[in-house]
Design an enzyme around this catalytic site. Structure first.
Site, PDB file in Angstrom:
ATOM      1  CB  CYS A   1       1.493  -4.212   9.749  1.00  0.00           C
ATOM      2  SG  CYS A   1       1.479  -2.691   8.551  1.00  0.00           S
ATOM      3  CB  THR A   2       5.416  -5.016   5.461  1.00  0.00           C
ATOM      4  OG1 THR A   2       4.296  -4.249   4.657  1.00  0.00           O
ATOM      5  CG2 THR A   2       5.207  -6.497   5.102  1.00  0.00           C
ATOM      6  CG  HIS A   3       3.494   0.218   6.840  1.00  0.00           C
ATOM      7  ND1 HIS A   3       2.992  -0.412   5.893  1.00  0.00           N
ATOM      8  CD2 HIS A   3       3.701   1.620   6.105  1.00  0.00           C
ATOM      9  CE1 HIS A   3       2.448   0.536   4.689  1.00  0.00           C
ATOM     10  NE2 HIS A   3       3.104   1.634   5.142  1.00  0.00           N
TER      11      HIS A   3
ATOM     12  CB  CYS B   1       0.858  -5.218   1.706  1.00  0.00           C
ATOM     13  SG  CYS B   1      -0.787  -4.492   2.302  1.00  0.00           S
ATOM     14  CG  ASN B   2       1.480  -8.789   6.998  1.00  0.00           C
ATOM     15  OD1 ASN B   2       1.379  -9.945   7.432  1.00  0.00           O
ATOM     16  ND2 ASN B   2       2.203  -8.047   7.020  1.00  0.00           N
ATOM     17  CB  THR B   3      -3.813  -5.221   4.410  1.00  0.00           C
ATOM     18  OG1 THR B   3      -3.123  -4.596   5.619  1.00  0.00           O
ATOM     19  CG2 THR B   3      -5.208  -4.848   4.595  1.00  0.00           C
TER      20      THR B   3
ATOM     21  CE1 TYR C   1      -4.051   0.022  -1.025  1.00  0.00           C
ATOM     22  CE2 TYR C   1      -3.247  -2.204  -0.863  1.00  0.00           C
ATOM     23  CZ  TYR C   1      -3.276  -1.176  -1.527  1.00  0.00           C
ATOM     24  OH  TYR C   1      -2.942  -0.962  -2.955  1.00  0.00           O
ATOM     25  N   GLY C   2      -5.471  -0.629   5.549  1.00  0.00           N
ATOM     26  CA  GLY C   2      -5.877  -1.268   6.577  1.00  0.00           C
ATOM     27  C   GLY C   2      -7.065  -0.963   7.191  1.00  0.00           C
TER      28      GLY C   2
ATOM     29  CB  SER D   1      -0.921   0.110   1.175  1.00  0.00           C
ATOM     30  OG  SER D   1      -0.279  -0.062   2.368  1.00  0.00           O
TER      31      SER D   1
HETATM   32  N1  DGL Z   1       2.054  -2.682   4.848  1.00  0.00           N
HETATM   33  C1  DGL Z   1       0.633  -3.165   5.001  1.00  0.00           C
HETATM   34  C2  DGL Z   1       0.604  -4.491   5.813  1.00  0.00           C
HETATM   35  O1  DGL Z   1       1.538  -5.416   5.857  1.00  0.00           O
HETATM   36  C3  DGL Z   1      -0.240  -2.235   4.871  1.00  0.00           C
HETATM   37  C4  DGL Z   1      -1.022  -1.272   5.952  1.00  0.00           C
HETATM   38  C5  DGL Z   1      -1.852  -0.424   5.492  1.00  0.00           C
HETATM   39  O2  DGL Z   1      -1.909   0.087   4.537  1.00  0.00           O
HETATM   40  O3  DGL Z   1      -2.677  -0.183   6.293  1.00  0.00           O
HETATM   41  O4  DGL Z   1      -0.649  -4.777   6.247  1.00  0.00           O
END
Ligand code: DGL
Length: 279
Positions: free
Chosen positions: A184-186, A74-76, A43-44, A12
């Site tokens: 979440c990768t962030h 991205c996990n989401t 995206y979350g 995202s």
């Molecule tokens: N980096 C993302 C994840 O791993 C998305 C976070 C987001 O966009 O809310 O879920």
């Protein structure tokens, strides 16, 4: 030809840069094409259908750039889209998921925390993962409210971020957890902040290296790794051509700046408009 094609990595926003860094370490000869859907991040808190349409659209764009594999960093997006992507695209698609199994194997107190987006925590895929691997380990699931927005602008340590993070982590610390899963990768970029807040009381499970290893396994199995002998023959050409491209659907200048800050790359990001794909 196909072996020399780039690997697409999407997220995202800037979170997937944590995965990209591990991929670059594991596969230094490969060309990588990173796409941040910054125009629509985060995206979350969005609807599943929106996340799927965006992820499909970006994957189609990467396909049109002739990538040989896609990493959904991205996990989401993985939670809602992985199966659809695998049905529709004819190439290896590697997703990410929270390290529930590792945490359940490792926790001594039998209590672990998970920090992820609202959308991931609500998803069928995540709940199936919990049901399959948690065993007798209790998982305290927390939404990382406000964190992705901060990381998107490169803030990983301000007092506001520390406050948001403390609020998410406190219920996990209060429940005698000894392990924390980053879903979440962030959040990989909050590693130092997390160590400060938890006083290193929690063992942190982050899967970016495991994802890079999975990519290596898949490319090896499908004989898609770059042919380094022919790469050496064409080394002059390779040296002249960039081995990493950064694409943003939003502000390219911002991606350039944040990628420099978070993973130390000095590359001018490009802006590209990418349409969603209805499904
Ligand atoms: N980096 C993302 C994840 O791993 C998305 C976070 C987001 O966009 O809310 O879920």
């Amino acid at each position: 030809m196909r072996n020399a094609a780039p690997i697409g990595v999407l997220d995202s926003g800037v979170g997937g840069l944590s995965v990209l860094r591990s991929i670059r370490a594991a596969l230094p000869d490969e060309t990588l094409l990173y796409c941040a859907d910054s125009c629509y991040a985060p995206y979350g808190e969005r609807k599943n259908s929106f996340i799927t349409a965006r992820t499909l659209g970006i994957s189609r764009w990467l396909e049109a750039q002739h990538v040989k594999a896609i990493v959904v960093a991205c996990n989401t997006a993985t939670a809602h889209t992985l199966l659809i992507l695998r049905e529709r695209l004819k190439m290896p698609i590697i997703g990410v998921e929270p390290g529930i199994r590792i945490a359940a194997l490792r926790s001594r107190t039998r209590v672990a925390g998970v920090l992820a987006t609202t959308s991931t925590l609500k998803s069928e895929r995540f709940n199936a993962l919990l049901a399959q691997y948690s065993g007798d380990c209790r998982f305290i699931c927390q939404h990382g409210r406000g964190l992705v927005e901060a990381i998107e602008v490169g803030d990983v340590s301000s007092p506001v971020v520390m406050q948001y993070l403390s609020a998410c982590i406190q219920p996990i610390l209060d429940s005698s957890a000894d392990t924390l899963v980053l879903g979440c990768t962030h959040y990989s970029f909050l590693w130092n902040a997390l160590c400060t807040i938890t006083a290193k009381q929690l063992y942190i499970v982050d899967t970016h290296e495991a994802i890079a290893s999975q990519l290596v396994r898949q490319l090896t199995k499908q004989r898609l790794l770059i042919n380094t002998i022919s790469a050496t023959t064409h080394s002059k050409k390779r040296l002249a051509s960039p081995t990493l491209r950064l694409i943003s659907t939003g502000d390219a200048l911002q991606l350039t700046r944040i990628a420099q800050k978070l993973i130390g790359v000095n590359i001018d990001a490009e802006h590209v408009k990418i349409a969603s794909e209805p499904f």
